[in-house]
Motif scaffolding. Structure first.
Motif, PDB file in Angstrom:
ATOM      1  N   PHE A  46     -82.110   1.421  69.471  1.00 56.72           N
ATOM      2  CA  PHE A  46     -82.667   0.518  70.470  1.00 56.72           C
ATOM      3  C   PHE A  46     -84.045   1.044  70.841  1.00 56.72           C
ATOM      4  CE2 PHE A  46     -78.154   0.062  70.711  1.00 56.72           C
ATOM      5  CZ  PHE A  46     -77.932  -1.263  71.040  1.00 56.72           C
ATOM      6  N   ASP A  47     -85.038   0.160  70.865  1.00 52.11           N
ATOM      7  CA  ASP A  47     -86.382   0.559  71.263  1.00 52.11           C
ATOM      8  C   ASP A  47     -86.455   0.668  72.783  1.00 52.11           C
ATOM      9  OD1 ASP A  47     -87.428   0.617  68.663  1.00 52.11           O
ATOM     10  OD2 ASP A  47     -87.790  -1.541  68.703  1.00 52.11           O
ATOM     11  N   LEU A  48     -86.980   1.791  73.245  1.00 50.24           N
ATOM     12  CA  LEU A  48     -87.199   2.023  74.667  1.00 50.24           C
ATOM     13  C   LEU A  48     -88.697   2.043  74.924  1.00 50.24           C
ATOM     14  CD1 LEU A  48     -84.604   4.911  75.208  1.00 50.24           C
ATOM     15  CD2 LEU A  48     -84.251   2.452  75.489  1.00 50.24           C
ATOM     16  N   GLU A  49     -89.082   2.138  76.168  1.00 51.16           N
ATOM     17  CA  GLU A  49     -90.499   2.198  76.513  1.00 51.16           C
ATOM     18  C   GLU A  49     -91.121   3.491  75.994  1.00 51.16           C
ATOM     19  OE1 GLU A  49     -91.104   1.540  80.678  1.00 51.16           O
ATOM     20  OE2 GLU A  49     -90.312  -0.490  80.592  1.00 51.16           O
ATOM     21  N   SER A  50     -92.436   3.479  75.884  1.00 51.64           N
ATOM     22  CA  SER A  50     -93.225   4.645  75.472  1.00 51.64           C
ATOM     23  C   SER A  50     -92.860   5.144  74.076  1.00 51.64           C
ATOM     24  CB  SER A  50     -93.085   5.782  76.490  1.00 51.64           C
ATOM     25  OG  SER A  50     -93.491   5.353  77.768  1.00 51.64           O
ATOM     26  N   GLY A  51     -92.326   4.266  73.239  1.00 49.86           N
ATOM     27  CA  GLY A  51     -92.021   4.635  71.866  1.00 49.86           C
ATOM     28  C   GLY A  51     -90.718   5.390  71.672  1.00 49.86           C
ATOM     29  N   HIS A  82     -82.573   5.679  84.859  1.00 47.18           N
ATOM     30  CA  HIS A  82     -83.261   4.400  84.676  1.00 47.18           C
ATOM     31  C   HIS A  82     -83.978   4.105  85.984  1.00 47.18           C
ATOM     32  CE1 HIS A  82     -84.038   0.427  83.016  1.00 47.18           C
ATOM     33  NE2 HIS A  82     -83.667  -0.088  84.174  1.00 47.18           N
ATOM     34  N   ASN A  83     -85.272   4.431  86.015  1.00 46.50           N
ATOM     35  CA  ASN A  83     -86.063   4.229  87.225  1.00 46.50           C
ATOM     36  C   ASN A  83     -86.582   2.809  87.277  1.00 46.50           C
ATOM     37  OD1 ASN A  83     -86.574   6.940  88.766  1.00 46.50           O
ATOM     38  ND2 ASN A  83     -86.531   7.420  86.591  1.00 46.50           N
ATOM     39  N   VAL A  84     -86.527   2.217  88.458  1.00 51.22           N
ATOM     40  CA  VAL A  84     -86.960   0.839  88.660  1.00 51.22           C
ATOM     41  C   VAL A  84     -87.949   0.786  89.821  1.00 51.22           C
ATOM     42  CG1 VAL A  84     -84.843  -0.144  87.668  1.00 51.22           C
ATOM     43  CG2 VAL A  84     -84.962   0.332  90.120  1.00 51.22           C
ATOM     44  N   SER A  85     -88.488  -0.408  90.073  1.00 51.24           N
ATOM     45  CA  SER A  85     -89.589  -0.532  91.025  1.00 51.24           C
ATOM     46  C   SER A  85     -89.191  -0.910  92.443  1.00 51.24           C
ATOM     47  CB  SER A  85     -90.601  -1.553  90.495  1.00 51.24           C
ATOM     48  OG  SER A  85     -89.985  -2.806  90.340  1.00 51.24           O
ATOM     49  N   SER A  86     -87.891  -1.132  92.715  1.00 50.62           N
ATOM     50  CA  SER A  86     -87.496  -1.522  94.072  1.00 50.62           C
ATOM     51  C   SER A  86     -86.000  -1.315  94.287  1.00 50.62           C
ATOM     52  CB  SER A  86     -87.833  -2.995  94.329  1.00 50.62           C
ATOM     53  OG  SER A  86     -87.005  -3.831  93.534  1.00 50.62           O
ATOM     54  N   LYS A  87     -85.620  -1.315  95.551  1.00 52.92           N
ATOM     55  CA  LYS A  87     -84.202  -1.262  95.887  1.00 52.92           C
ATOM     56  C   LYS A  87     -83.473  -2.471  95.319  1.00 52.92           C
ATOM     57  CE  LYS A  87     -84.287   1.313 100.262  1.00 52.92           C
ATOM     58  NZ  LYS A  87     -83.857   1.268 101.666  1.00 52.92           N
ATOM     59  N   LEU A  88     -84.085  -3.630  95.429  1.00 55.13           N
ATOM     60  CA  LEU A  88     -83.481  -4.858  94.916  1.00 55.13           C
ATOM     61  C   LEU A  88     -83.209  -4.749  93.420  1.00 55.13           C
ATOM     62  CD1 LEU A  88     -82.569  -7.805  95.262  1.00 55.13           C
ATOM     63  CD2 LEU A  88     -84.956  -8.485  94.910  1.00 55.13           C
ATOM     64  N   TRP A 128     -75.125   6.946  83.836  1.00 61.29           N
ATOM     65  CA  TRP A 128     -76.471   6.418  84.086  1.00 61.29           C
ATOM     66  C   TRP A 128     -76.734   6.389  85.581  1.00 61.29           C
ATOM     67  CZ3 TRP A 128     -80.147   4.615  80.636  1.00 61.29           C
ATOM     68  CH2 TRP A 128     -79.741   4.548  79.289  1.00 61.29           C
ATOM     69  N   GLU A 129     -77.915   6.862  85.986  1.00 61.36           N
ATOM     70  CA  GLU A 129     -78.362   6.717  87.371  1.00 61.36           C
ATOM     71  C   GLU A 129     -79.461   5.661  87.386  1.00 61.36           C
ATOM     72  OE1 GLU A 129     -80.024   9.237  91.196  1.00 61.36           O
ATOM     73  OE2 GLU A 129     -80.505   9.955  89.190  1.00 61.36           O
ATOM     74  N   VAL A 130     -79.271   4.648  88.177  1.00 62.46           N
ATOM     75  CA  VAL A 130     -80.299   3.633  88.394  1.00 62.46           C
ATOM     76  C   VAL A 130     -80.938   3.990  89.728  1.00 62.46           C
ATOM     77  CG1 VAL A 130     -80.797   1.176  88.613  1.00 62.46           C
ATOM     78  CG2 VAL A 130     -78.888   1.938  87.171  1.00 62.46           C
ATOM     79  N   VAL A 131     -82.259   4.197  89.703  1.00 59.98           N
ATOM     80  CA  VAL A 131     -82.873   4.797  90.879  1.00 59.98           C
ATOM     81  C   VAL A 131     -84.254   4.208  91.172  1.00 59.98           C
ATOM     82  CG1 VAL A 131     -83.793   6.727  89.513  1.00 59.98           C
ATOM     83  CG2 VAL A 131     -83.485   7.029  91.951  1.00 59.98           C
ATOM     84  N   TRP A 132     -84.512   4.027  92.447  1.00 58.75           N
ATOM     85  CA  TRP A 132     -85.842   3.699  92.941  1.00 58.75           C
ATOM     86  C   TRP A 132     -86.342   4.911  93.703  1.00 58.75           C
ATOM     87  CZ3 TRP A 132     -87.099   3.097  98.294  1.00 58.75           C
ATOM     88  CH2 TRP A 132     -88.452   2.790  98.519  1.00 58.75           C
ATOM     89  N   SER A 137     -94.521   5.051  90.728  1.00 60.38           N
ATOM     90  CA  SER A 137     -94.913   3.674  90.448  1.00 60.38           C
ATOM     91  C   SER A 137     -94.352   3.287  89.083  1.00 60.38           C
ATOM     92  CB  SER A 137     -96.435   3.560  90.449  1.00 60.38           C
ATOM     93  OG  SER A 137     -96.822   2.256  90.087  1.00 60.38           O
ATOM     94  N   ILE A 138     -93.462   2.322  89.078  1.00 62.85           N
ATOM     95  CA  ILE A 138     -92.831   1.849  87.845  1.00 62.85           C
ATOM     96  C   ILE A 138     -93.289   0.420  87.596  1.00 62.85           C
ATOM     97  CG2 ILE A 138     -90.636   1.364  86.681  1.00 62.85           C
ATOM     98  CD1 ILE A 138     -91.015   4.348  87.291  1.00 62.85           C
ATOM     99  N   GLU A 139     -93.803   0.178  86.392  1.00 60.01           N
ATOM    100  CA  GLU A 139     -94.226  -1.178  86.043  1.00 60.01           C
ATOM    101  C   GLU A 139     -93.036  -1.955  85.512  1.00 60.01           C
ATOM    102  OE1 GLU A 139     -97.636  -1.386  83.506  1.00 60.01           O
ATOM    103  OE2 GLU A 139     -98.553   0.362  84.469  1.00 60.01           O
ATOM    104  N   ASN A 140     -92.979  -3.228  85.862  1.00 55.79           N
ATOM    105  CA  ASN A 140     -91.907  -4.089  85.350  1.00 55.79           C
ATOM    106  C   ASN A 140     -92.247  -4.607  83.984  1.00 55.79           C
ATOM    107  OD1 ASN A 140     -90.165  -3.837  87.497  1.00 55.79           O
ATOM    108  ND2 ASN A 140     -91.211  -5.420  88.663  1.00 55.79           N
TER     109      ASN A 140
END
Length: 140
Positions: A46-51, A82-88, A128-132, A137-140
């Protein structure tokens, strides 16, 4: 050695089931299982971000390739972040994972350090930890 990780390989019990979880449940892109013509060679990428790439490979095949004996996994030896950009977005990802068949280990919550996170396990118990993190700064 440079501080770089390019492929993260998860050992799985059932490759078809694991591919379905990530591809169909989490909507990650893959070309599917390749290398089935080789004994111990079936793998999915599976391709992930940043190569980066995530590889799924049967635990028994990893044991064969490394020469190590397969043992019962310990889910607390490694967490995948798995870092995300908001609590939502934390809440949305947690719901998506649960709908795909993941087990919610710890519901999303405010953390002691000012962030917001939750934990789920995939079908093979990988944690897996899903975290804000308000400092990142995480780009969507």
């Amino acid at each position: 050695m440079k501080a770089r990780v390019t492929v993260l390989t998860l050992g799985v019990a059932d490759l078809d089931r694991a591919v379905a979880f990530y591809r169909d449940g989490l909507k990650w892109q893959t070309e599917g299982i390749i290398g089935q013509e080789y004994e111990h060679g079936a793998v999915a990428f599976f391709d992930l971000e940043s190569g980066m790439k995530l590889a799924l490979w049967k635990r028994e095949d990893i044991a064969h390739d490394t020469g190590l004996s397969a043992r019962q996994p310990n889910q607390t030896e490694l967490t995948l972040g798995h870092n995300v950009s908001s609590k939502l977005e934390v809440d949305q990802v947690m719901q998506e994972a649960e709908k795909a068949g993941a087990t919610i280990v710890k519901a999303a919550h405010d953390t002691f350090w000012g962030g917001y996170s939750g934990y789920f396990q995939d079908l093979d118990g990988h944690l897996w930890e899903v975290v804000w993190n308000p400092e990142w700064s995480i780009e969507n």
